[in-house]
Design an enzyme around this catalytic site. Structure first.
Site, PDB file in Angstrom:
ATOM      1  N   THR A 191       0.828  -1.220   0.000  1.00 47.98           N
ATOM      2  CA  THR A 191       0.000   0.000   0.000  1.00 47.98           C
ATOM      3  C   THR A 191       0.859   1.265   0.000  1.00 47.98           C
ATOM      4  O   THR A 191       0.456   2.302  -0.531  1.00 47.98           O
ATOM      5  CB  THR A 191      -0.938  -0.025   1.227  1.00 47.98           C
ATOM      6  OG1 THR A 191      -1.714  -1.224   1.155  1.00 47.98           O
ATOM      7  CG2 THR A 191      -1.877   1.158   1.245  1.00 47.98           C
ATOM      8  N   ILE A 238      -0.298  12.249   0.994  1.00 47.75           N
ATOM      9  CA  ILE A 238      -0.587  13.468   1.761  1.00 47.75           C
ATOM     10  C   ILE A 238      -0.126  13.299   3.209  1.00 47.75           C
ATOM     11  O   ILE A 238      -0.386  12.276   3.840  1.00 47.75           O
ATOM     12  CB  ILE A 238      -2.118  13.772   1.765  1.00 47.75           C
ATOM     13  CG1 ILE A 238      -2.712  13.741   0.352  1.00 47.75           C
ATOM     14  CG2 ILE A 238      -2.404  15.100   2.480  1.00 47.75           C
ATOM     15  CD1 ILE A 238      -2.117  14.675  -0.645  1.00 47.75           C
ATOM     16  N   HIS A 248      -1.257  14.322   6.291  1.00 45.77           N
ATOM     17  CA  HIS A 248      -2.488  14.937   6.797  1.00 45.77           C
ATOM     18  C   HIS A 248      -2.224  15.788   8.029  1.00 45.77           C
ATOM     19  O   HIS A 248      -1.331  15.468   8.837  1.00 45.77           O
ATOM     20  CB  HIS A 248      -3.508  13.847   7.141  1.00 45.77           C
ATOM     21  CG  HIS A 248      -4.059  13.154   5.925  1.00 45.77           C
ATOM     22  ND1 HIS A 248      -4.921  13.778   5.055  1.00 45.77           N
ATOM     23  CD2 HIS A 248      -3.848  11.913   5.424  1.00 45.77           C
ATOM     24  CE1 HIS A 248      -5.223  12.941   4.067  1.00 45.77           C
ATOM     25  NE2 HIS A 248      -4.578  11.796   4.270  1.00 45.77           N
ATOM     26  N   LYS A 251     -12.336  10.356   2.959  1.00 43.93           N
ATOM     27  CA  LYS A 251     -11.990  11.764   2.769  1.00 43.93           C
ATOM     28  C   LYS A 251     -12.360  12.277   1.388  1.00 43.93           C
ATOM     29  O   LYS A 251     -12.141  13.442   1.077  1.00 43.93           O
ATOM     30  CB  LYS A 251     -10.491  11.951   3.005  1.00 43.93           C
ATOM     31  CG  LYS A 251     -10.062  11.617   4.434  1.00 43.93           C
ATOM     32  CD  LYS A 251      -8.596  11.924   4.643  1.00 43.93           C
ATOM     33  CE  LYS A 251      -8.084  11.374   5.962  1.00 43.93           C
ATOM     34  NZ  LYS A 251      -7.888   9.908   5.937  1.00 43.93           N
ATOM     35  N   SER A 256      -5.567   5.081   6.002  1.00 47.74           N
ATOM     36  CA  SER A 256      -5.224   6.498   6.071  1.00 47.74           C
ATOM     37  C   SER A 256      -5.688   7.060   7.410  1.00 47.74           C
ATOM     38  O   SER A 256      -6.777   6.703   7.874  1.00 47.74           O
ATOM     39  CB  SER A 256      -5.920   7.247   4.928  1.00 47.74           C
ATOM     40  OG  SER A 256      -5.503   8.582   4.924  1.00 47.74           O
ATOM     41  N   CYS A 277       6.839  10.017 -20.399  1.00 46.06           N
ATOM     42  CA  CYS A 277       6.776   8.838 -21.285  1.00 46.06           C
ATOM     43  C   CYS A 277       6.689   7.540 -20.491  1.00 46.06           C
ATOM     44  O   CYS A 277       6.577   6.461 -21.075  1.00 46.06           O
ATOM     45  CB  CYS A 277       7.943   8.819 -22.266  1.00 46.06           C
ATOM     46  SG  CYS A 277       9.423   7.998 -21.657  1.00 46.06           S
ATOM     47  N   CYS A 297      13.407   5.110 -21.653  1.00 50.49           N
ATOM     48  CA  CYS A 297      14.583   4.785 -20.831  1.00 50.49           C
ATOM     49  C   CYS A 297      14.599   3.359 -20.290  1.00 50.49           C
ATOM     50  O   CYS A 297      15.665   2.870 -19.907  1.00 50.49           O
ATOM     51  CB  CYS A 297      14.743   5.777 -19.685  1.00 50.49           C
ATOM     52  SG  CYS A 297      13.443   5.708 -18.448  1.00 50.49           S
TER      53      CYS A 297
HETATM   54  C1  LIG Z   1      -6.018   4.803  -1.724  1.00 47.27           C
HETATM   55  C2  LIG Z   1      -5.197   5.127  -0.516  1.00 47.27           C
HETATM   56  C3  LIG Z   1      -4.853   6.449  -0.214  1.00 47.27           C
HETATM   57  C4  LIG Z   1      -4.128   6.753   0.931  1.00 47.27           C
HETATM   58  N1  LIG Z   1      -3.709   8.042   1.139  1.00 47.27           N
HETATM   59  C5  LIG Z   1      -2.980   8.329   2.246  1.00 47.27           C
HETATM   60  C6  LIG Z   1      -2.508   9.648   2.458  1.00 47.27           C
HETATM   61  O1  LIG Z   1      -2.640  10.523   1.606  1.00 47.27           O
HETATM   62  N2  LIG Z   1      -1.879   9.941   3.618  1.00 47.27           N
HETATM   63  C7  LIG Z   1      -1.706   8.997   4.586  1.00 47.27           C
HETATM   64  O2  LIG Z   1      -1.199   9.336   5.653  1.00 47.27           O
HETATM   65  N3  LIG Z   1      -2.091   7.711   4.383  1.00 47.27           N
HETATM   66  C8  LIG Z   1      -2.700   7.364   3.233  1.00 47.27           C
HETATM   67  N4  LIG Z   1      -3.078   6.069   2.990  1.00 47.27           N
HETATM   68  C9  LIG Z   1      -2.731   5.042   3.968  1.00 47.27           C
HETATM   69  C10 LIG Z   1      -1.287   4.598   3.805  1.00 47.27           C
HETATM   70  O3  LIG Z   1      -0.942   4.398   2.449  1.00 47.27           O
HETATM   71  C11 LIG Z   1      -1.109   3.268   4.567  1.00 47.27           C
HETATM   72  O4  LIG Z   1      -1.606   3.463   5.866  1.00 47.27           O
HETATM   73  C12 LIG Z   1       0.324   2.825   4.668  1.00 47.27           C
HETATM   74  O5  LIG Z   1       0.961   2.821   3.412  1.00 47.27           O
HETATM   75  C13 LIG Z   1       0.354   1.419   5.285  1.00 47.27           C
HETATM   76  O6  LIG Z   1       1.685   1.022   5.398  1.00 47.27           O
HETATM   77  P1  LIG Z   1       2.014  -0.428   5.951  1.00 47.27           P
HETATM   78  O7  LIG Z   1       3.488  -0.471   6.129  1.00 47.27           O
HETATM   79  O8  LIG Z   1       1.153  -0.718   7.122  1.00 47.27           O
HETATM   80  O9  LIG Z   1       1.513  -1.426   4.812  1.00 47.27           O
HETATM   81  P2  LIG Z   1       2.182  -1.833   3.408  1.00 47.27           P
HETATM   82  O10 LIG Z   1       2.794  -0.695   2.726  1.00 47.27           O
HETATM   83  O11 LIG Z   1       1.146  -2.589   2.656  1.00 47.27           O
HETATM   84  O12 LIG Z   1       3.348  -2.804   3.838  1.00 47.27           O
HETATM   85  C14 LIG Z   1       3.119  -4.099   4.331  1.00 47.27           C
HETATM   86  C15 LIG Z   1       4.159  -5.005   3.752  1.00 47.27           C
HETATM   87  O13 LIG Z   1       4.043  -6.291   4.344  1.00 47.27           O
HETATM   88  C16 LIG Z   1       4.384  -7.255   3.368  1.00 47.27           C
HETATM   89  N5  LIG Z   1       3.839  -8.556   3.778  1.00 47.27           N
HETATM   90  C17 LIG Z   1       2.536  -8.920   3.848  1.00 47.27           C
HETATM   91  N6  LIG Z   1       2.436 -10.206   4.250  1.00 47.27           N
HETATM   92  C18 LIG Z   1       3.698 -10.649   4.448  1.00 47.27           C
HETATM   93  C19 LIG Z   1       4.241 -11.906   4.833  1.00 47.27           C
HETATM   94  N7  LIG Z   1       3.453 -12.945   5.124  1.00 47.27           N
HETATM   95  N8  LIG Z   1       5.586 -12.039   4.902  1.00 47.27           N
HETATM   96  C20 LIG Z   1       6.414 -10.991   4.608  1.00 47.27           C
HETATM   97  N9  LIG Z   1       5.936  -9.779   4.213  1.00 47.27           N
HETATM   98  C21 LIG Z   1       4.597  -9.609   4.140  1.00 47.27           C
HETATM   99  C22 LIG Z   1       3.743  -6.698   2.104  1.00 47.27           C
HETATM  100  O14 LIG Z   1       4.311  -7.255   0.943  1.00 47.27           O
HETATM  101  C23 LIG Z   1       3.987  -5.210   2.254  1.00 47.27           C
HETATM  102  O15 LIG Z   1       5.163  -4.787   1.581  1.00 47.27           O
HETATM  103  C24 LIG Z   1      -3.772   5.727   1.829  1.00 47.27           C
HETATM  104  C25 LIG Z   1      -4.093   4.400   1.520  1.00 47.27           C
HETATM  105  C26 LIG Z   1      -4.759   4.108   0.340  1.00 47.27           C
HETATM  106  C27 LIG Z   1      -5.022   2.693  -0.018  1.00 47.27           C
END
Ligand SMILES: Cc1cc2nc3c(=O)[nH]c(=O)nc-3n(C[C@H](O)[C@H](O)[C@H](O)COP(=O)(O)OP(=O)(O)OC[C@H]3O[C@@H](n4cnc5c(N)ncnc54)[C@H](O)[C@@H]3O)c2cc1C
Length: 486
Positions: free
Chosen positions: A40, A47, A49, A253, A341, A440, A445
């Site tokens: 994700t 953003i 926030h 949002k 988010s 592009c 590249c």
């Molecule tokens: C559409 C959208 C818009 C958003 N906009 C914002 C914003 O503007 N501002 C903001 O603050 N937040 C925003 N968010 C929220 C934000 O993107 C997430 O809260 C954040 O990226 C979550 O990070 P994470 O590390 O928890 O998850 P992830 O980035 O998903 O990382 C989890 C990792 O765990 C790994 N994993 C899963 N299972 C296993 C396993 N069994 N073994 C090993 N690895 C594994 C995955 O491959 C992944 O790389 C948004 C989310 C979305 C979907």
């Protein structure tokens, strides 16, 4: 045997790894994908926030406001693209104005600095290109935009420089608890092996419920909720200068129009359940909805300048809250789950508390005397003509432009390939130095990038991947045995 294994290398796992790397602890990060920040964290609005949206008293409110401040400092220290552009939430009628008043009060209670309710005239002075029918807006000067994957990569690179070990293509498939340790079973491309740790942090994003279920029956379930986007060329980046939201609804949002940290224009997201956690396909229906809603904010968006559509999945649970804390039966296993988010904004603040939780449950944390908390990226844009000439003289690769759209040189690509967590794929290079992120989209590249990766890693061209291990680009020569037209 590690002190701590962090599962997941998104922005949460990276923030926790970097925070822990300040101490004398032995930390491993295991990630199932072929690069950092490829869940994700790579597909969201980017953003930072301000923090008026979450309900006061919730973890989301606390971490949002604290994270907003920490990100500004981290981006300076780690040289991550960030701009404190401020945000506006628009009101289109009297009912919206009442809602803005509520958001304002909520924000004040959450400790958001500088919030102001603006009249229609004040808003139009700040943003002349938006639709004139607005009734007012909530202005939050502390909101910003950040390169989301750049932030996570910078955090993890810095953690690695301070001793953290990262294992990509390591999927956790099972966890066994023993008296004073966890045996974490990981699947790689070649084998299934066991890694041991005294503490486990579950930062597995959309799969945090599956990982939690490996140690005890989970009491939350994650549903992937998709948000789709348009990303427009930098030619459109100046259309607005703030992050512009519409009044939030029960669904979230809403659709925003915003400049990105790199000067593009981002528009989206919608919100609809995905068919599966890995389903990140865009759809005409979703994108049409985004356009329709964005038109309320700006009717003069030039979609001809669209360079990319993409989507990301929110980790929604049955609780409207982050799920952070020790497992019910074992305080050495800590969940960082349901991080929807504002998770990107909150991650650095979550990391600070996770380290406290680890200490509370017995991990001894001696500060690392030689911790190096800064990182400098060689940005050719910022060099004077003389500095650039000197650099090119020292290493001519900095004089060879590979990505013409973003003006990225061979020298920068080579640096990315040899960075602390090496970029070994075309997408990984793009996430680090933006080769292929321009107009592009890598059309010109990417063959060059493939060649540079193959040369630097000393692997055949056919072994270079676009993103995941099975994303082949080249499968062999077409003129085997004939004249080689190299
Ligand atoms: C559409 C959208 C818009 C958003 N906009 C914002 C914003 O503007 N501002 C903001 O603050 N937040 C925003 N968010 C929220 C934000 O993107 C997430 O809260 C954040 O990226 C979550 O990070 P994470 O590390 O928890 O998850 P992830 O980035 O998903 O990382 C989890 C990792 O765990 C790994 N994993 C899963 N299972 C296993 C396993 N069994 N073994 C090993 N690895 C594994 C995955 O491959 C992944 O790389 C948004 C989310 C979305 C979907």
């Amino acid at each position: 045997m590690y002190d701590v294994i962090i599962i997941g290398a998104g922005v949460c796992g990276a923030s926790i790894a970097r925070e822990l790397s300040k101490y004398e602890v032995n930390v491993a990060v295991v990630e199932k994908n072929n690069d950092l920040a490829s869940g994700t964290t790579k597909a969201n609005s980017g953003i930072v926030h301000a923090g008026y949206d979450p309900e006061p008293g919730t973890l989301m409110a606390k971490y949002n406001v604290e994270g907003n401040k920490l990100i500004e400092v981290l981006c300076k220290d780690l040289d991550v693209p960030y701009k404190k552009v401020g945000s506006l939430v628009l009101a289109f009628d009297e009912k919206d104005l009442l809602h803005l008043q509520k958001l304002y009060e909520r924000g004040v209670e959450n400790g958001v600095p500088g919030l102001k309710l603006l009249t229609k005239e004040e808003v139009l002075e700040k943003e002349p290109s938006i639709n004139k029918e607005i009734h007012g807006a909530l202005y939050a000067p502390s909101a910003g935009v950040v390169g989301p994957y750049e932030l996570a990569i910078a955090l993890m690179d810095n953690a690695v420089e301070n001793g953290t070990k990262v294992f990509l293509n390591h999927e956790v498939v099972n966890i066994h608890q023993e008296q004073d340790k966890f045996k974490v079973e990981v699947k790689t491309a070649k084998e299934t092996k066991v890694m041991e740790a005294r503490y486990v942090i579950n930062a597995a994003g959309l799969h945090a419920d599956d990982v939690y279920n490996m140690i005890e029956p989970t009491d939350f379930h994650i549903i992937a909720n998709k948000g789709q986007y348009y990303l427009l060329d930098q030619a459109q980046g100046g259309l607005v200068s703030h992050v512009i939201f519409q009044c939030p609804t029960a669904k979230g949002k809403g659709v925003l129009v915003s400049p990105t940290a790199h000067g593009n224009l981002i528009i989206g997201p919608d919100a609809a359940d995905a068919s599966a956690k890995h389903d990140v396909a865009t759809s005409q229906g979703g994108l049409d909805y985004v356009r329709q809603m964005a038109a309320l904010t700006c009717s003069n968006i030039v979609y001809r300048d669209n360079i990319r559509n993409f989507s990301g999945n929110r980790a929604l649970t049955n609780r409207d809250e982050f799920i952070i804390g020790p497992a019910k039966t074992n305080a050495h296993f800590i969940n960082v789950a349901g991080i929807k988010s504002p998770g990107l904004t909150s991650a650095p603040a979550i990391a600070v508390d996770i380290v406290k939780m680890l200490e509370d449950s017995g991990l001894s944390l001696a500060a690392k005397a030689e911790f190096k908390g800064t990182r400098k990226v060689k940005s050719l844009e910022k060099l004077t003509k003389e500095e650039l000439q000197a650099l090119i003289k020292e290493n001519p690769a900095y004089g060879r432009i590979i990505c013409r759209c973003e003006k990225i040189t061979e020298g920068e690509i080579v640096e990315a390939i040899h960075s602390p967590v090496p970029a070994t794929t075309v997408e990984a290079v793009k996430r680090r130095v933006r080769a292929g992120a321009g107009r592009c989209q890598g059309g010109f590249c990417s063959p060059k990038v493939v060649e540079i990766i193959a040369r630097e890693l000393n692997i055949p061209l056919e072994a270079v991947r676009q993103e995941d291990l099975d994303s082949y680009i080249l499968i062999g020569k077409t003129n085997k045995g004939g004249v080689d037209h190299e």
